[in-house]
Motif scaffolding. Structure first.
Motif, PDB file in Angstrom:
ATOM      1  N   ALA A 126      -1.789 -18.219  22.634  1.00  0.00           N
ATOM      2  CA  ALA A 126      -2.958 -18.082  23.500  1.00  0.00           C
ATOM      3  C   ALA A 126      -2.856 -16.824  24.357  1.00  0.00           C
ATOM      4  N   ALA A 127      -1.662 -16.550  24.886  1.00  0.00           N
ATOM      5  CA  ALA A 127      -1.469 -15.347  25.698  1.00  0.00           C
ATOM      6  C   ALA A 127      -1.652 -14.086  24.858  1.00  0.00           C
ATOM      7  N   GLY A 162       1.849 -11.996  30.670  1.00  0.00           N
ATOM      8  CA  GLY A 162       1.067 -13.144  30.234  1.00  0.00           C
ATOM      9  C   GLY A 162       1.383 -14.422  30.983  1.00  0.00           C
ATOM     10  N   GLU A 194      -3.612 -13.643  22.429  1.00  0.00           N
ATOM     11  CA  GLU A 194      -5.030 -13.427  22.166  1.00  0.00           C
ATOM     12  C   GLU A 194      -5.735 -12.764  23.345  1.00  0.00           C
ATOM     13  N   ARG A 195      -5.168 -12.883  24.554  1.00  0.00           N
ATOM     14  CA  ARG A 195      -5.861 -12.435  25.760  1.00  0.00           C
ATOM     15  C   ARG A 195      -5.133 -11.348  26.531  1.00  0.00           C
ATOM     16  N   ASP A 196      -3.879 -11.118  26.223  1.00  0.00           N
ATOM     17  CA  ASP A 196      -3.082 -10.103  26.916  1.00  0.00           C
ATOM     18  C   ASP A 196      -2.641  -9.051  25.906  1.00  0.00           C
ATOM     19  N   LEU A 235      -1.386 -16.688  32.248  1.00  0.00           N
ATOM     20  CA  LEU A 235      -2.075 -17.450  31.208  1.00  0.00           C
ATOM     21  C   LEU A 235      -1.259 -18.654  30.756  1.00  0.00           C
ATOM     22  N   ARG A 291       0.213 -12.112  17.091  1.00  0.00           N
ATOM     23  CA  ARG A 291      -0.881 -11.158  16.894  1.00  0.00           C
ATOM     24  C   ARG A 291      -0.379  -9.717  17.088  1.00  0.00           C
TER      25      ARG A 291
END
Length: 242
Positions: free
Chosen positions: A210-211, A171, A213-215, A174, A240
């Motif tokens: 944030a990472a 991550g 959520e996307r990684d 990001l 998450r």
């Protein structure tokens, strides 16, 4: 033609034998790759008189989650920690070697080494394995002998540099832009280190969320280490999980 004769003829056509030599199958290369990457993310920010380090607790292999509660950060002394992304087995081995060398240093000089000494120690350890390197990407974080926050970033073969913030792992692409925007000051020659621990903590926490959520390789739990003149403090909170 009987069934047995048919199969014998078929086998003869498949494995046709010439007078000179037997037809050879295409050459196949067989190799062994000892490396895997267990992904995950670590990040850190050095403040004026403190350092904050975060890491997630997910350990993955491809699309499989091997563990949801494995720490990527190891305490080396009362003022220094190392945060490692990459191959989990190599990270464990590297941290054990570092701890052993630090204990040897203490036995010889009757004191724990400063972060500057450990930085060279870690660089030499990684460079000594450059032909079969530890598949790890490290951030050495803590406070130096002058009480200032310090971070050293490494590649797999021991090249390192002192930075005021950084990230490693799946991550990192990001998180680094967020740190560049919120922490670094590119318009001055000597950027001033942040002095507000709450702001730094919020930036690191938000960037890790944030990472996550996307990684897909970053998640499950967030560990945060705060290093200052009083020692090392540890906090943990959920990330998450899917």
């Amino acid at each position: 033609m009987s069934k047995m004769d048919f199969h014998a003829k078929l086998a003869g056509n498949i494995f046709k034998i010439d007078n000179d030599d037997t037809e050879k199958a295409p050459a196949m290369e067989r190799g062994f790759n000892p490396y895997v990457t267990n992904e995950g993310t670590v990040a850190a920010v050095a403040g004026k008189d403190f350092c904050k380090v975060v890491g997630d607790t997910r350990c993955s292999l491809g699309y499989t989650i091997l563990s949801r509660d494995l720490s990527k950060i190891t305490k080396l002394t009362d003022k220094v920690v190392v945060a490692t992304a990459g191959m989990r087995a190599d990270a464990i081995a590297l941290h054990k070697v570092l701890l052993t060398r630090i204990k040897t240093y203490k036995a010889k000089f009757h004191k724990y080494p400063d972060i500057d000494v450990i930085a060279r120690m870690l660089g030499n350890t990684l460079y000594g394995r450059r032909f079969f390197p530890y598949y790890t990407f490290n951030l050495l974080c803590g406070i130096n002998s002058e009480g200032e926050g310090a971070i050293y970033g490494y590649d797999a073969v021991g090249s390192y540099d002192r930075v005021n913030c950084g990230a490693m792992g799946s991550g990192s692409e990001l998180i680094v832009p967020i740190l560049d925007n919120q922490i670094k000051d590119h318009n001055v020659l000597e950027p001033e280190a942040p002095s507000d621990t709450e702001i730094v903590e919020n930036v690191l926490r938000d960037s890790m969320h944030a990472a996550a959520e996307r990684d897909i390789y970053t998640g499950d739990g967030l560990e945060m280490f705060t290093i200052d003149k009083d020692g090392i403090r540890f906090e943990k909170e959920p990330l998450r999980r899917d």
